[in-house]
Design an enzyme around this catalytic site. Structure first.
Site, PDB file in Angstrom:
ATOM      1  N   SER A 133     103.411 -63.966  20.895  1.00 51.00           N
ATOM      2  CA  SER A 133     102.233 -63.499  21.242  1.00 51.00           C
ATOM      3  C   SER A 133     101.812 -63.854  22.827  1.00 51.00           C
ATOM      4  O   SER A 133     102.385 -65.535  22.768  1.00 51.00           O
ATOM      5  CB  SER A 133     100.913 -63.544  20.093  1.00 51.00           C
ATOM      6  OG  SER A 133      99.622 -63.589  20.852  1.00 51.00           O
ATOM      7  N   ASN A 163     109.813 -60.413  13.337  1.00 49.03           N
ATOM      8  CA  ASN A 163     108.496 -59.701  14.064  1.00 49.03           C
ATOM      9  C   ASN A 163     107.560 -59.640  13.199  1.00 49.03           C
ATOM     10  O   ASN A 163     106.360 -59.424  13.098  1.00 49.03           O
ATOM     11  CB  ASN A 163     108.757 -58.963  14.465  1.00 49.03           C
ATOM     12  CG  ASN A 163     108.476 -57.591  14.549  1.00 49.03           C
ATOM     13  OD1 ASN A 163     107.571 -57.410  15.956  1.00 49.03           O
ATOM     14  ND2 ASN A 163     107.831 -56.829  13.504  1.00 49.03           N
ATOM     15  N   ALA A 217      97.857 -71.207  17.160  1.00 48.59           N
ATOM     16  CA  ALA A 217      98.513 -71.938  16.020  1.00 48.59           C
ATOM     17  C   ALA A 217      99.941 -71.780  15.904  1.00 48.59           C
ATOM     18  O   ALA A 217     101.136 -72.316  15.518  1.00 48.59           O
ATOM     19  CB  ALA A 217      97.822 -73.196  15.676  1.00 48.59           C
ATOM     20  N   TYR A 220      96.328 -68.056  13.663  1.00 44.47           N
ATOM     21  CA  TYR A 220      97.362 -66.942  13.945  1.00 44.47           C
ATOM     22  C   TYR A 220      97.602 -67.458  15.754  1.00 44.47           C
ATOM     23  O   TYR A 220      99.089 -67.615  16.142  1.00 44.47           O
ATOM     24  CB  TYR A 220      96.772 -65.400  14.527  1.00 44.47           C
ATOM     25  CG  TYR A 220      97.496 -64.392  15.240  1.00 44.47           C
ATOM     26  CD1 TYR A 220      98.437 -63.633  14.652  1.00 44.47           C
ATOM     27  CD2 TYR A 220      97.132 -64.129  16.459  1.00 44.47           C
ATOM     28  CE1 TYR A 220      98.892 -62.782  15.023  1.00 44.47           C
ATOM     29  CE2 TYR A 220      98.488 -63.768  17.675  1.00 44.47           C
ATOM     30  CZ  TYR A 220      99.180 -62.748  17.040  1.00 44.47           C
ATOM     31  OH  TYR A 220     100.029 -61.813  16.886  1.00 44.47           O
ATOM     32  N   LYS A 254     101.336 -68.832  16.341  1.00 50.26           N
ATOM     33  CA  LYS A 254     102.061 -68.347  17.148  1.00 50.26           C
ATOM     34  C   LYS A 254     103.212 -69.273  18.296  1.00 50.26           C
ATOM     35  O   LYS A 254     104.268 -69.110  19.302  1.00 50.26           O
ATOM     36  CB  LYS A 254     101.315 -66.935  18.232  1.00 50.26           C
ATOM     37  CG  LYS A 254     101.892 -65.952  17.341  1.00 50.26           C
ATOM     38  CD  LYS A 254     103.074 -65.117  16.685  1.00 50.26           C
ATOM     39  CE  LYS A 254     102.365 -63.833  16.400  1.00 50.26           C
ATOM     40  NZ  LYS A 254     103.651 -62.851  16.108  1.00 50.26           N
TER      41      LYS A 254
END
Lengths: 251, 256
Positions: B147, B95, B162, B160, B164
């Site tokens: 996400s 996480n 890529a 971010y 995720k």
């Protein structure tokens, strides 16, 4: 874990197999159940199991392809049980025919049960859901609706159409806080495959699944129950595929 | 299989990276409420301690770590120590993460490397460290927090997005590689969630405007993402691997 207390769930085709597993698990979690099946005797058996859990039951016996009958079923369910909060479009069947062997009757029946049946069942329950500004529709698709198969193209396409409803209804019904999702089972040890495959064939098929097994019907019911519960109130337009890793597609 | 006990986490140990606050904290608390002992892990020391205190108040055991997820050696050490303290690790929730609203031109080499170190390298080596024990016990659950931006991109924060997406790649590959040991690997792809991070970065006016664009007309509370994580961490999902659940209010509906 997630409680369905006070909810009424209509599960089509809940006389046996996965549909019965959905009915029993949701009853265990507190829901009253409308048991529907095309056959009276299996429906009564599921109803007896639900009653044993202390839940209220209404039994509806009709062909989901009969739009007038589906409308009557929804109206009767609402008047007897007070309302329908959850619809599980589960009624369906398999037919392992290749394209050239599929007759017009085969084709029409496949789409009438899965696609037309699910559409008009939803149409019949959404008025009440809109009034209450809450509802859950779970369409039972199939891993074959996601990826196709070398047989049963009418089944594959009908199951794919259910994914189309799922996406479109999620958007159309969101303003009324109605959540629409799909469950796309992989191999399940229920009536269908057990009747159609020999024990040996089934074993060979299980060997090709990354987790090396087919699942029990209740393992599909867990996904349905999650999507039917308030725990999934922010989940709509999505699909959960319990398939042992056999199908992993684009997301 | 008992349908009434499959959702219980009693007797399980769950490691949640980035569980000092926000969604990670919500996952830790929900899993503890359902009976799991928790490895609380966050570089933010005070936040991690606060989560640990809430879990202990629930009567669950805690192992606390402040190690940096981007440090692979530290993750192997963490697993060794936590397994000694709590007996084993059954569930890993990858996480830990960080958002950064920047255009392509604004993203520096440092920004880029930090983004991939935390999300991708961090998740990879946390997974690598924990899977030895999971293989031995022939069971395990890994949940990668991706996400909706990892599913369909966004008009900003491409590093971010890529990173995720890379977590979805790990999810699919690990599901296949680890299936022989009965280890299940899935992803959760949250949509808009009301946590401190967006409140601080974007402010309420922007959040309210964004909520209007979601078909359900709102963002989620962190717990609503935790319910998906808890489902995937439980025995109820023992036939689910290589899949993604996206609680996103209908904002993102992609090909399946």
């Amino acid at each position: 874990m997630s409680t369905l207390a006070g909810k009424v769930a209509l599960i089509t085709g809940s006389g046996d197999g996965m549909g019965r597993a959905h009915a029993i698990l949701m009853a265990e979690r507190g829901a009253d159940i409308v048991v529907h099946d095309i056959k009276a005797q299996p429906a009564e058996q599921t109803a007896a199991a639900v009653r044993k859990l202390g839940r209220r039951v209404h039994v509806a016996v009709c062909d989901v392809a009969d739009v007038a009958a589906v409308r009557r079923m929804a109206a009767e369910a609402a008047s007897v049980m007070g309302r329908v909060d959850i619809l599980v479009n589960n009624a369906g069947y398999g037919q392992r025919s290749e394209t050239q062997a599929i007759t017009e009757e085969d084709f029409d029946r496949m789409f009438a049960v899965h696609v037309k049946g699910s559409f008009f069942a939803a149409q019949a329950v959404i008025a009440g859901m809109k009034e209450r500004r809450y509802g859950k529709i779970v369409n039972i698709s199939s891993m074959w609706g996601m990826t196709g198969a070398p047989v049963a193209p009418h089944y594959c396409a009908a199951k794919a159409a259910l994914l189309g409803f799922t996406k479109a209804w999620a958007k159309e019904l969101a303003p009324w806080n109605i959540h629409v999702n799909a469950v796309a089972p992989g191999g399940v040890k229920s009536g269908g495959p057990i009747k159609l495959d020999s024990a040996e064939t089934l074993k060979a098929k299980e060997a090709r699944v990354p987790l090396k097994r087919y699942c029990e019907p209740v393992e599909i019911a867990y996904a349905v129950a999650y999507l039917a519960s308030p725990e999934a109130d922010f989940v709509t337009g999505q699909v959960i595929s319990p398939n042992g890793g056999e199908v992993i597609v684009g997301y | 299989m008992m349908s009434d006990t499959a959702s219980s986490m009693a007797g399980k140990v769950a490691w949640i990276t980035g569980s000092g606050r926000g969604m990670g904290q919500a996952h830790a608390i929900l899993l503890a409420e359902r009976g799991a002992d928790i490895v609380v892990h966050d570089v933010l020391v005070d936040e991690a301690k606060a989560t640990a205190a809430r879990i202990e108040a629930l009567g669950r055991r805690v192992f606390l770590s402040h190690a940096d997820v981007a440090n692979a050696t530290a993750m192997h050490d963490l697993v060794a120590q936590a397994s000694r303290a709590l007996g084993k690790i059954d569930v890993l929730v990858n996480n830990a993460g960080v958002g950064q609203h920047r255009s392509i031109e604004e993203i520096t080499v440092e920004d880029f490397e930090r983004m991939f170190s935390i999300h991708v390298k961090g998740s990879f080596f946390c997974g690598q460290a924990v899977m030895t024990g999971m293989k031995k016990q022939q069971s395990g659950k890994i949940i990668n927090i991706s996400s909706i931006w990892g599913m369909n991109g966004a008009d900003t924060a491409s590093h971010y997005c890529a990173a995720k997406t890379a977590l979805l790649g790990l999810t699919k590959a690990w599901a296949k590689e680890l299936a022989p040991w009965n280890i299940h690997v899935n992803a959760v792809c949250p949509g808009g969630v009301i946590t401190e991070m967006p409140i601080k970065v974007q402010g309420w006016d922007k959040i309210r405007a964004k909520e209007k664009k979601v078909p359900l007309g709102r963002w989620a509370q962190p717990e609503e993402v935790s319910y998906a994580v808890a489902f995937l961490a439980s025995g109820e999902s023992d036939f689910i691997t290589g899949q993604a659940i996206s609680p996103n209010g209908g904002e993102t509906i992609v090909g399946f």
